[in-house]
Design a protein around this motif. Structure first.
Motif, short mmCIF file in Angstrom:
data_model
loop_
_atom_site.label_atom_id
_atom_site.label_comp_id
_atom_site.label_asym_id
_atom_site.label_seq_id
_atom_site.Cartn_x
_atom_site.Cartn_y
_atom_site.Cartn_z
N LEU A 267 0.84 -1.22 0.00
CA LEU A 267 0.00 0.00 0.00
C LEU A 267 0.87 1.26 0.00
O LEU A 267 1.95 1.27 0.60
CB LEU A 267 -0.87 0.05 1.26
N ASN B 94 1.26 5.13 1.43
CA ASN B 94 0.94 5.60 2.79
C ASN B 94 -0.37 6.39 2.85
O ASN B 94 -0.75 6.85 3.93
CB ASN B 94 2.12 6.36 3.42
N ASP B 95 -1.04 6.57 1.70
CA ASP B 95 -2.38 7.14 1.77
C ASP B 95 -3.44 6.04 1.73
O ASP B 95 -4.63 6.31 1.61
CB ASP B 95 -2.60 8.15 0.63
N GLY B 96 -2.98 4.79 1.81
CA GLY B 96 -3.91 3.67 1.91
C GLY B 96 -4.29 3.02 0.59
O GLY B 96 -4.93 1.97 0.58
N ASP C 266 1.53 0.63 7.73
CA ASP C 266 0.96 -0.12 6.60
C ASP C 266 2.02 -0.68 5.67
O ASP C 266 1.70 -1.23 4.62
CB ASP C 266 0.02 0.80 5.79
#
Lengths: 517, 345
Positions: A115, A117-119, A222
């Protein structure tokens, strides 16, 4: 001459008042209570702290060129592949890769579940967009030159597979993929906007950047390999003075410092762990084969035998280098050329090759120490009359057709870490932009192309030996030493880095931990 | 008759001249400000042209600095174009000048941040550091100078002279490194890196400020103490001091009214120059201590040829220095005892 001494009591009192005021000001200045050196992060957090210089340009993973700026963005972004210090490939955002039989295409399979880091998930579209941005017509990414003449196009094959189509076979292609500026960015990434939204799929997230002072990161929860990241974060502190950096390291404000003669003179290395950060650069002595006296191969050879290589290792690199043999293959690259005779200073051979001739020339460089050491070595030998022209970096690497580093008869130029055939493409090939030697050799170029084309270990071994031997015979460049970076590290750090902290290693912090404060 | 008329004419002419002199001294402050308001923009304009031209002719290329060794010349050119660094230099200069005057100071080439925010933010830090250094410097220098004058020729005087001269002969950089080694590395009282955030914990801010401020202050201490000593001694030698003592004055009235005020006049012009340097940011001290001030910022801007940052930074430090000089001149006018005497009359 003074009229009144001793002074009247009132005056004495007032002067005492003034003095007391001064002392009070000093006391105020010094009233801070004793406290330990500052450390990054909250109490109890495990933060790895590094001292850096100001990045030389705006921070955009696609264009950052200096090592500090690359570190700043590289802690947040991640490449498809990285390498260990031993040259072994490590899967990162790609889990596997393979070349086609004809060597003209490479297929990379992306990691499931990776992922940003903004998802959002990392998909093949992101990889394609990143490489299109690097190799596009309007790209200003310095990485473009690494792919020019090698990578033709990039295409997605489903969500998790990417196919790189090459102009010609290139067996070291995964090393190019692990190179500079190749951290994967989202497809909708807008070049130049990174600092507003520091996006990436790497180990850390950028928490705070205070221009000219510091950058702090927290562990990215994440991250696909988050289990292996023991640190709570990383802190980069910007020092503008090398002396202050050394003091900060001694005071325990930072955990590592690059080894240099100055650092070794001030820091007791035994108090720290010494890590070798791998071979990463060298200075090449480029001889213009179209200009006298270097248009004569015997003069070039005489020069190569005249150089005291161990002297250069000791006096220029402070011992942090291996003796070189005039071909640009870093000692930790595989395969290594075999059976090429190692040149050492041999004054009989020099006399024989010069055959009574007196050779005069000027060394042009921006690296004063190297220039001085070489000049002293050569002027001590009968037959050489050498002068030195030391320029600032700005003068030496000036833009334009008459730039000294590409036009002076003998130049000493720094080269960063590359795969061997890239060096050939950069400074030996016919028409290469930085061919300071003006050297051309059709046979050599064929061999380099064949080396790139084959993935067969035996053939690669044979070819790189022949290529190196030809370089050794023709001597367009003397490479007396190949340097490795070393760092001193605070003993509070445990675990071993799989590789030095650079783009080849993907700034890999897996398995590293520090005692929390 | 003629003579007497002539003599009374002369007397009234003298009286008029005396008043005129008084008036002219009164009007000196606004006139001085008026003159400077005309001079300062011209000076700044000349400086800005020089900086723009010098940064253009010295070797080095911002695009190459940014993109590094492996970028092609075409890429470097494209980077320069995108950052407004190509085209005729006169056109670029006027474009910058118009922007600067209208408040658009451009974007830093290396930090990619608005130049105005960077320069003014750093200026605030430099002003703060300079002010702290000034507050340390002035009382200490006056006190030392006064002590020396009081004990002129004594062992204390000689020892202080030797001590201060030794201090003056050691460069700021060496003093700074020594302070760092003693107080940061060995005693661990202060941080090596003096990063500060003015809205942060005051204790931490003070800790970060102490070493750079003391280093800055020490750099100016010797000359200022020396001048104070001379000023005090000269005053003690003067007729008016002697007269005041004979008249029976003593205590604070004597010291403040007669000694301190007169002794301080020679040092005021020096203080103004120091104030300008201290507030404009000291590049060496800020660089050594990693203090985020304007001086350190301008060093980086110069090295990296960040023209917009450099121009605006130089303009701001120029204004500060010129203002400091103006304040000095005004202060000299105001504490000139002759003017006060005239006013009193």
């Amino acid at each position: 001459m003074t009229l009144h001494r001793p002074l009247p009591p009132g005056r004495r009192r007032s002067l005492s008042l003034l003095a007391a005021l001064g002392v009070a000001a000093l006391a105020l200045a010094g009233c801070a209570t004793a406290a330990p050196a500052t450390t990054g992060g909250e109490a109890g957090e495990a933060i790895y702290r590094i001292g850096i210089s100001d990045p030389g340009a705006e921070l955009d993973p696609l264009t950052v060129a200096d090592s500090d700026a690359q570190l700043i963005t590289g802690l947040v972004t991640e490449q498809l592949v990285s390498f260990t210090a031993d040259g072994e490939a490590l899967p990162r955002l790609a889990t596997e890769w393979a070349a086609s039989d004809d060597g003209l295409s490479w297929t990379f399979t992306l990691r499931d579940g990776a992922l940003f880091n903004d998802g959002t998930p990392v998909t093949s579209a992101d990889v394609v967009a990143t490489f299109d941005a690097i190799i596009g017509d309007d790209s200003i990414s310095p990485a473009k030159s690494a792919f020019t003449g090698i990578l033709d196009s990039v295409a997605a094959d489903g969500d998790t597979t990417v196919v790189f189509t090459l102009v010609r076979p290139f067996s070291d292609f995964p090393r190019l993929i692990a190179g500079n500026n190749t951290g994967i960015l989202p497809a909708d990434y807008e070049p130049g906007a990174w600092l507003k939204n520091p996006v990436g799929a790497g180990q850390f997230v950028l928490e705070d950047y205070t221009v000219g002072e510091s950058i702090t990161y927290a562990k990215n929860p994440d991250y696909w390999n988050a289990d292996q990241i023991d640190l709570d974060g990383v802190e980069l502190t910007i020092y503008k003075d090398p002396q202050a950096t050394a003091l900060a390291f001694q005071a325990g404000e930072i955990d590592r410092i690059n080894v240099s003669p100055d650092v070794l003179a001030t820091v007791n290395a035994d108090d720290y762990d010494t890590l070798s950060a791998g071979y990463s650069y060298f200075y090449g002595i480029h001889l213009d084969v179209t200009k006298a006296p270097f248009d004569d191969v015997t003069i070039r050879e005489a020069l190569a035998w005249a150089v005291d290589r161990q002297g250069i290792v000791d006096n220029v690199y402070g011992g942090t280098a291996a003796v070189g043999d005039d071909y640009p293959v870093l000692p930790d690259y595989l395969p290594q050329p075999l059976d090429v005779p190692q040149r050492e200073q041999d004054l009989d051979k020099v006399a024989e090759l010069l055959d009574g001739r007196e050779v005069s020339f000027t060394i042009t460089t921006s690296f004063q120490l190297f220039g001085e050491v070489l000049q002293q070595q050569l002027n001590a030998i009968d037959g050489f009359d050498v002068t030195l022209d030391v320029l600032s970096d700005e003068q030496y690497y000036a833009e334009g057709a008459d730039s000294p580093w590409l036009n002076a008869p003998l130049t000493i130029t720094s080269w960063g870490k590359r795969v061997p055939s890239q060096y050939y493409g950069l400074f030996y090939a016919t028409g290469a932009a930085w061919n300071a030697s003006n050297f051309t050799d059709a046979d050599l170029e064929k061999k380099v192309a064949a080396f790139d084309a084959t993935t067969d270990d035996g053939e690669r071994q044979q070819l790189i030996t022949e290529i190196a031997q030809e370089q050794w015979d023709q001597v367009p460049t003397i490479i007396p030493a190949l340097a490795r970076s070393e760092v001193l590290q605070n003993k509070r750090v445990t675990g071993e880095f799989v590789a030095p902290l650079d783009f080849w290693a993907g700034y890999n912090f897996a398995g590293i931990s520090v005692e929390g404060e | 008759m003629t003579v007497s008329l002539s003599s009374s004419d002369t007397a009234s002419a003298n009286a008029r001249r005396g008043l005129a002199v008084l008036r002219s001294r009164h009007s000196q402050v606004p006139r001085l400000i008026g003159q400077r308001l005309l001079q300062v923009p011209i000076v700044l304009l000349v400086v800005s042209v020089l900086v723009f031209w010098l940064i253009k002719i010295v070797p080095g290329d911002p695009g190459r600095n940014a993109l590094g060794q492996y970028a092609t010349s075409e890429q470097v050119q494209a980077w320069n174009e995108a950052h407004g660094l190509t085209g005729p230099i006169i056109e670029r200069y006027f474009s910058w000048l118009v922007g600067f005057v209208t408040g658009d100071w451009g974007t830093s080439l290396i930090y990619a941040a608005p130049v105005r925010d960077l320069v003014l933010g750093r200026l605030g830090n430099s002003l703060f550091l300079g002010a702290v250094a000034f507050v340390i410097l002035v009382p200490v220098a006056f006190a030392l100078g006064a002590i020396q004058a009081r004990r002129e020729g004594s062992r204390t005087d000689r020892a202080l002279t030797i001590g201060l001269m030794s201090l003056a002969s050691v460069p700021e950089f060496v003093v700074g490194v020594l302070l760092l080694i003693v107080f940061s590395l060995t005693l661990r009282w202060f941080p090596i890196q003096s990063s500060i955030s003015l809205d942060g914990d005051p204790g931490e801010v003070l800790r970060a400020l102490v070493l750079p401020a003391v280093t800055l202050a020490l750099g100016y201490l010797s000359v200022l103490a020396r001048m104070t000593r001379t000023g005090v001694l000269d005053t003690l030698d003067s007729q008016y001091y002697r007269t005041a003592v004979i008249k029976g004055l003593h205590g604070p009235r004597l010291l403040v009214g007669h000694v301190a005020r007169n002794a301080v006049i020679p040092t005021v012009s020096l203080l103004g120059i120091y104030l300008g340097s201290l507030l404009g940011g000291s590049a060496i001290v800020e660089t050594l201590f990693g203090y985020p001030g304007l001086g350190a910022l301008l060093v980086t801007a110069t090295v990296e040829k960040d023209i917009f940052l450099l121009e605006s930074g130089v303009m701001v430090t120029g204004v500060i220095s010129l203002l400091a000089l103006l304040l000095t001149d005004i202060a000299l006018l105001l504490i000139d005892p002759r003017v006060r005497f005239d006013e009193g009359e």
